[in-house]
Design a protein around this motif. Sequence first.
Motif, mmCIF file in Angstrom:
data_model
loop_
_atom_site.group_PDB
_atom_site.id
_atom_site.type_symbol
_atom_site.label_atom_id
_atom_site.label_comp_id
_atom_site.label_asym_id
_atom_site.label_seq_id
_atom_site.Cartn_x
_atom_site.Cartn_y
_atom_site.Cartn_z
ATOM 1 N N PRO A 1 -6.435 -4.384 -2.232
ATOM 2 C CA PRO A 1 -5.792 -5.438 -3.041
ATOM 3 C C PRO A 1 -4.893 -4.855 -4.132
ATOM 4 N N GLY A 2 -4.146 -5.733 -4.767
ATOM 5 C CA GLY A 2 -3.261 -5.321 -5.856
ATOM 6 C C GLY A 2 -3.969 -5.173 -7.185
ATOM 7 N N TYR A 3 -5.198 -5.664 -7.288
ATOM 8 C CA TYR A 3 -5.922 -5.648 -8.559
ATOM 9 C C TYR A 3 -7.364 -5.194 -8.349
ATOM 10 N N HIS A 4 -7.900 -4.561 -9.364
ATOM 11 C CA HIS A 4 -9.327 -4.232 -9.363
ATOM 12 C C HIS A 4 -10.153 -5.432 -9.816
ATOM 13 N N TYR A 5 -9.624 -6.145 -10.809
ATOM 14 C CA TYR A 5 -10.321 -7.302 -11.381
ATOM 15 C C TYR A 5 -9.359 -8.467 -11.512
ATOM 16 N N VAL A 6 -9.889 -9.678 -11.320
ATOM 17 C CA VAL A 6 -9.112 -10.895 -11.519
ATOM 18 C C VAL A 6 -9.956 -11.855 -12.352
ATOM 19 N N VAL A 7 -9.337 -12.412 -13.394
ATOM 20 C CA VAL A 7 -10.034 -13.348 -14.278
ATOM 21 C C VAL A 7 -9.603 -14.771 -13.935
ATOM 22 N N GLN A 8 -10.561 -15.573 -13.505
ATOM 23 C CA GLN A 8 -10.293 -16.963 -13.159
ATOM 24 C C GLN A 8 -10.135 -17.809 -14.417
ATOM 25 N N ALA A 9 -9.660 -19.029 -14.245
ATOM 26 C CA ALA A 9 -9.393 -19.927 -15.374
ATOM 27 C C ALA A 9 -10.643 -20.180 -16.219
ATOM 28 N N ASN A 10 -11.806 -20.194 -15.608
ATOM 29 C CA ASN A 10 -13.051 -20.440 -16.345
ATOM 30 C C ASN A 10 -13.617 -19.175 -16.997
ATOM 31 N N GLY A 11 -12.906 -18.046 -16.872
ATOM 32 C CA GLY A 11 -13.341 -16.788 -17.467
ATOM 33 C C GLY A 11 -14.183 -15.923 -16.546
ATOM 34 N N HIS A 12 -14.513 -16.425 -15.367
ATOM 35 C CA HIS A 12 -15.281 -15.639 -14.400
ATOM 36 C C HIS A 12 -14.426 -14.474 -13.910
ATOM 37 N N ILE A 13 -15.021 -13.300 -13.851
ATOM 38 C CA ILE A 13 -14.294 -12.108 -13.413
ATOM 39 C C ILE A 13 -14.663 -11.791 -11.972
ATOM 40 N N ILE A 14 -13.653 -11.725 -11.130
ATOM 41 C CA ILE A 14 -13.821 -11.333 -9.731
ATOM 42 C C ILE A 14 -13.557 -9.829 -9.645
ATOM 43 N N HIS A 15 -14.488 -9.105 -9.074
ATOM 44 C CA HIS A 15 -14.332 -7.666 -8.870
ATOM 45 C C HIS A 15 -13.822 -7.475 -7.442
ATOM 46 N N LEU A 16 -12.514 -7.255 -7.279
ATOM 47 C CA LEU A 16 -11.903 -7.131 -5.958
ATOM 48 C C LEU A 16 -11.973 -5.729 -5.377
ATOM 49 N N LEU A 17 -12.001 -4.715 -6.232
ATOM 50 C CA LEU A 17 -11.894 -3.348 -5.743
ATOM 51 C C LEU A 17 -12.603 -2.398 -6.697
ATOM 52 N N ASP A 18 -13.336 -1.454 -6.151
ATOM 53 C CA ASP A 18 -13.987 -0.447 -6.992
ATOM 54 C C ASP A 18 -12.941 0.393 -7.711
ATOM 55 N N GLU A 19 -13.249 0.803 -8.910
ATOM 56 C CA GLU A 19 -12.296 1.578 -9.714
ATOM 57 C C GLU A 19 -11.972 2.938 -9.105
ATOM 58 N N ILE A 20 -12.831 3.452 -8.277
ATOM 59 C CA ILE A 20 -12.569 4.739 -7.624
ATOM 60 C C ILE A 20 -11.429 4.626 -6.607
ATOM 61 N N ASP A 21 -11.194 3.394 -6.121
ATOM 62 C CA ASP A 21 -10.131 3.153 -5.141
ATOM 63 C C ASP A 21 -8.812 2.816 -5.837
ATOM 64 N N VAL A 22 -7.723 3.133 -5.168
ATOM 65 C CA VAL A 22 -6.380 2.914 -5.708
ATOM 66 C C VAL A 22 -5.875 1.542 -5.270
ATOM 67 N N ALA A 23 -5.589 0.675 -6.228
ATOM 68 C CA ALA A 23 -5.043 -0.657 -5.952
ATOM 69 C C ALA A 23 -3.526 -0.573 -5.802
ATOM 70 N N ASN A 24 -2.934 -1.622 -5.269
ATOM 71 C CA ASN A 24 -1.487 -1.697 -5.065
ATOM 72 C C ASN A 24 -0.809 -2.516 -6.157
ATOM 73 N N GLY A 25 -1.108 -2.234 -7.411
ATOM 74 C CA GLY A 25 -0.615 -3.058 -8.509
ATOM 75 C C GLY A 25 0.802 -2.786 -8.968
ATOM 76 N N VAL A 26 1.161 -1.529 -9.165
ATOM 77 C CA VAL A 26 2.494 -1.168 -9.663
ATOM 78 C C VAL A 26 2.966 0.061 -8.891
ATOM 79 N N LYS A 27 3.942 -0.131 -8.043
ATOM 80 C CA LYS A 27 4.439 0.955 -7.202
ATOM 81 C C LYS A 27 4.809 2.172 -8.055
ATOM 82 N N GLY A 28 4.292 3.311 -7.644
ATOM 83 C CA GLY A 28 4.581 4.559 -8.339
ATOM 84 C C GLY A 28 3.616 4.895 -9.464
ATOM 85 N N TYR A 29 2.724 3.970 -9.816
ATOM 86 C CA TYR A 29 1.801 4.175 -10.932
ATOM 87 C C TYR A 29 0.337 3.983 -10.537
#
Length: 151
Positions: free
Chosen positions: A36-64
């Motif tokens: 995924p593009g994010y490790h964490y996603v915060v929903q409108a109610n404040g619930h945090i979805i953990h999409l990807l372990d921090e050890i893995d590289v997300a596709n958030g910002v090309k080159g970074y």
Amino acid sequence: MRRIDRIFIHCTASYQETTTEASLRREFKAKGWKYPGYHYVVQANGHIIHLLDEIDVANGVKGYNAHSIHVAYVGGIDATHPNGIDNRTPEQKFALRELLAKLKSQYPEAKVLGHRDISPDLNHNGIVDPWERIKECPCFDALIEYKDFNM
């Protein structure tokens, strides 16, 4: 463990009412991304979805991505502002700050910034002016809002 020097803030550029963990995962899969593009996603109610372990590289910002953690809030657009708006709920603002505090304790050298903050400074005045931004994401000034994390 990866060396982390940036924590990027994003918006999902989606409607708060319709975005779920399943819809986010489908979107990234449709793009052909392994992760995924994010490790964490915060929903409108404040619930945090953990999409990807921090050890893995997300596709958030090309080159970074190799040395970054990516956090997004659900939103950034609505029916009257399809080009971008800061529509974070109070619950999202609170949860984002709490999550960033946790991440900064794990990665004290990491700088907190918005996706748009890596846009090029085309006029070389030392700041990224609005007209220089590649993206509006996260639709608010993360450098100012989270400056206390970057001192």
